[in-house]
Design a protein around this motif. Structure first.
Motif, short mmCIF file in Angstrom:
data_model
loop_
_atom_site.label_atom_id
_atom_site.label_comp_id
_atom_site.label_asym_id
_atom_site.label_seq_id
_atom_site.Cartn_x
_atom_site.Cartn_y
_atom_site.Cartn_z
N ALA A 134 -69.15 18.32 7.88
CA ALA A 134 -69.80 17.07 7.47
C ALA A 134 -68.83 15.89 7.59
O ALA A 134 -69.25 14.77 7.91
CB ALA A 134 -70.32 17.19 6.04
N GLN A 135 -67.54 16.14 7.35
CA GLN A 135 -66.53 15.08 7.46
C GLN A 135 -66.14 14.80 8.90
O GLN A 135 -65.39 13.84 9.16
CB GLN A 135 -65.29 15.47 6.65
N GLY A 136 -66.60 15.62 9.84
CA GLY A 136 -66.25 15.43 11.24
C GLY A 136 -64.89 15.98 11.61
O GLY A 136 -64.41 15.74 12.72
N LYS A 137 -64.26 16.73 10.71
CA LYS A 137 -62.92 17.28 10.99
C LYS A 137 -62.98 18.59 11.76
O LYS A 137 -62.02 18.99 12.40
CB LYS A 137 -62.17 17.47 9.68
N VAL A 138 -64.12 19.27 11.70
CA VAL A 138 -64.33 20.52 12.42
C VAL A 138 -65.67 20.43 13.14
O VAL A 138 -66.67 19.98 12.56
CB VAL A 138 -64.32 21.72 11.44
N ARG A 139 -65.69 20.86 14.40
CA ARG A 139 -66.94 20.85 15.17
C ARG A 139 -67.67 22.20 15.05
O ARG A 139 -68.87 22.24 14.83
CB ARG A 139 -66.65 20.57 16.65
N TYR A 140 -66.93 23.29 15.25
CA TYR A 140 -67.51 24.63 15.18
C TYR A 140 -66.57 25.54 14.39
O TYR A 140 -65.35 25.31 14.34
CB TYR A 140 -67.72 25.23 16.57
N VAL A 141 -67.14 26.61 13.83
CA VAL A 141 -66.37 27.60 13.09
C VAL A 141 -66.36 28.89 13.88
O VAL A 141 -67.38 29.31 14.44
CB VAL A 141 -66.97 27.85 11.69
N GLY A 142 -65.20 29.52 13.96
CA GLY A 142 -65.07 30.79 14.64
C GLY A 142 -64.43 31.83 13.74
O GLY A 142 -64.00 31.53 12.63
N SER A 143 -64.39 33.04 14.24
CA SER A 143 -63.74 34.14 13.51
C SER A 143 -62.81 34.87 14.46
O SER A 143 -62.88 34.71 15.68
CB SER A 143 -64.78 35.10 12.93
N SER A 144 -61.95 35.70 13.89
CA SER A 144 -61.04 36.51 14.69
C SER A 144 -60.72 37.78 13.92
O SER A 144 -60.52 37.73 12.70
CB SER A 144 -59.75 35.73 14.99
N ASN A 145 -60.70 38.88 14.63
CA ASN A 145 -60.37 40.19 14.04
C ASN A 145 -61.39 40.66 13.01
O ASN A 145 -61.05 41.37 12.07
CB ASN A 145 -58.96 40.15 13.41
N PHE A 146 -62.64 40.26 13.18
CA PHE A 146 -63.71 40.71 12.30
C PHE A 146 -64.29 42.03 12.82
O PHE A 146 -64.13 42.37 14.00
CB PHE A 146 -64.84 39.66 12.25
N ALA A 147 -64.98 42.73 11.97
CA ALA A 147 -65.79 43.87 12.38
C ALA A 147 -67.23 43.39 12.57
O ALA A 147 -67.59 42.29 12.13
CB ALA A 147 -65.74 44.97 11.32
N GLY A 148 -68.04 44.22 13.21
CA GLY A 148 -69.43 43.84 13.45
C GLY A 148 -70.18 43.55 12.17
O GLY A 148 -70.95 42.58 12.09
N TRP A 149 -69.94 44.36 11.13
CA TRP A 149 -70.68 44.13 9.89
C TRP A 149 -70.20 42.87 9.17
O TRP A 149 -70.97 42.24 8.44
CB TRP A 149 -70.61 45.35 8.97
N HIS A 150 -68.95 42.45 9.43
CA HIS A 150 -68.48 41.18 8.88
C HIS A 150 -69.27 40.02 9.50
O HIS A 150 -69.65 39.07 8.81
CB HIS A 150 -66.99 40.97 9.16
N LEU A 151 -69.48 40.11 10.82
CA LEU A 151 -70.26 39.07 11.49
C LEU A 151 -71.67 39.00 10.91
O LEU A 151 -72.20 37.91 10.66
CB LEU A 151 -70.34 39.34 12.99
N ALA A 152 -72.27 40.17 10.71
CA ALA A 152 -73.63 40.20 10.18
C ALA A 152 -73.70 39.59 8.79
O ALA A 152 -74.57 38.76 8.48
CB ALA A 152 -74.15 41.64 10.16
N GLU A 153 -72.76 39.99 7.93
CA GLU A 153 -72.75 39.47 6.55
C GLU A 153 -72.53 37.96 6.54
O GLU A 153 -73.21 37.22 5.82
CB GLU A 153 -71.65 40.18 5.75
N ALA A 154 -71.58 37.51 7.37
CA ALA A 154 -71.28 36.08 7.44
C ALA A 154 -72.49 35.28 7.94
O ALA A 154 -72.84 34.24 7.37
CB ALA A 154 -70.08 35.84 8.35
N GLN A 155 -73.12 35.78 8.99
CA GLN A 155 -74.24 35.03 9.58
C GLN A 155 -75.47 35.03 8.70
O GLN A 155 -76.19 34.02 8.63
CB GLN A 155 -74.58 35.60 10.95
N GLU A 156 -75.73 36.11 8.02
CA GLU A 156 -76.89 36.14 7.12
C GLU A 156 -76.70 35.14 5.97
O GLU A 156 -77.64 34.45 5.57
CB GLU A 156 -77.10 37.55 6.58
N THR A 157 -75.48 35.04 5.46
CA THR A 157 -75.20 34.08 4.39
C THR A 157 -75.29 32.65 4.91
O THR A 157 -75.85 31.77 4.25
CB THR A 157 -73.82 34.33 3.77
N ALA A 158 -74.73 32.41 6.10
CA ALA A 158 -74.80 31.06 6.68
C ALA A 158 -76.24 30.65 6.94
O ALA A 158 -76.63 29.50 6.68
CB ALA A 158 -74.00 31.03 7.98
#
Length: 307
Positions: A134-158
């Motif tokens: 919202a402040q314009g300091k970040v355009r996109y958020v990424g991840s690194s070294n996650f497991a597949g279920w981490h991606l699922a949990e993160a995306q469902e919450t987002a």
């Protein structure tokens, strides 16, 4: 954005500032516009050094920042202070501010979580990221070294928060380490998350390691992950180098091209130490691997079991 990303892990450590500047100049000239760093890169001298070098390069010429898709990371401890690591809202926001100062820029194109933080609730993580977006300091958020279920949990919450969530995952993936095929890459594809891979040469192991050791020219290959893996994979690596030699191809370029050719892979992050290494990365983009060679690679480095 191209399929080759310039990784800056070596900047200021194994690559001088002057050579780092030349590499970034050449990268932009050759159409490589995604630069990847992290807040703690350069830790061998001092944490933040690689970001500082990129920031100095931005400051040397007008328009350079606009030419670059800039990615950095947050998670690893920057000091011994207990609040100076992980993915708490406090640390995410403070780390972003510090990275912006070191990078001499007003925004980060891709702000990546360097590892999952099991102590930080996803609602807290996303609250902090939403503030930065919202402040314009970040355009996109990424991840690194996650497991597949981490991606699922993160995306469902987002998704429940009506937030974009993770745009890309950066994982280790190469001929030696293919476990991402079993879970992570399918999860990323299911959620529409791009996949970048780091260490396409497995720390130099797939870059002609045995030849370089015999010649006494090995640097990264003679230490760390590559040397440890060599004890287990020496016979396979010897055969791999022979197969590449018989085809008249450089092992490093073959390994990078193979990674880029795999389903679900959007790009590779290379960490060249020299301009010669960087030129090899560029050649890998144009390399064609025939069916016989691909079959040999599958025989030497079989895919992980599924199911």
């Amino acid at each position: 954005m191209g399929r080759l990303c310039l990784g800056t892990l070596n900047f200021g450590v194994r690559t001088s500032k002057a050579d780092s500047f030349r590499m970034m100049d050449e990268a932009v000239h050759r159409g490589v516009n995604l630069f990847d760093t992290a807040n703690h890169y350069g830790w061998q001298i001092h944490k933040g050094l690689s970001e500082e070098i990129i920031g100095e390069w931005f400051a040397t010429g007008a328009g350079r920042r606009d030419d670059v898709v800039l990615a950095t990371k947050v998670y690893n401890p920057m000091t011994d202070w207990p609040n100076d690591s992980g993915l708490s809202a406090r640390h995410i926001i403070a780390s972003c501010e510090q990275s912006l100062r070191r990078l001499r820029t007003d925004w980060i194109d891709l702000f990546q979580m360097h590892h999952v933080d099991r102590a930080a609730p996803w609602d807290e993580v996303w609250q902090a990221m939403e503030v930065l977006v919202a402040q314009g300091k970040v355009r996109y958020v990424g991840s690194s070294n996650f497991a597949g279920w981490h991606l699922a949990e993160a995306q469902e919450t987002a998704d429940a928060r009506h937030f974009l969530g993770i745009a890309s995952e950066q994982c280790i993936y190469n001929l030696i380490t293919r476990h991402a095929e079993s879970d992570l890459i399918p999860a990323a594809r299911a959620y529409g998350i791009g996949v970048l891979t780091w260490s396409p040469l497995h720390g130099g192991l797939l870059g002609g390691a045995l030849r370089k050791l015999d010649e006494g020219t090995a640097v990264k290959t003679a230490q760390g992950r590559a040397m440890a893996a060599l004890e287990t994979h020496r016979d396979t690596i010897a055969e791999y180098e022979k197969v590449c030699g018989n085809a008249g191809l450089d092992p490093a370029e073959v390994a990078m091209r193979w990674t880029l050719s795999q389903p679900g892979i959007d790009g590779i992050v290379t960490g060249p130490r020299t301009m010669t290494h960087f030129e090899g990365s560029l050649r890998a983009l144009e390399l064609e691997l025939d069916d016989d060679l691909l079959a040999e690679l599958e025989r030497l480095f079989p895919a992980p079991p599924t199911g």
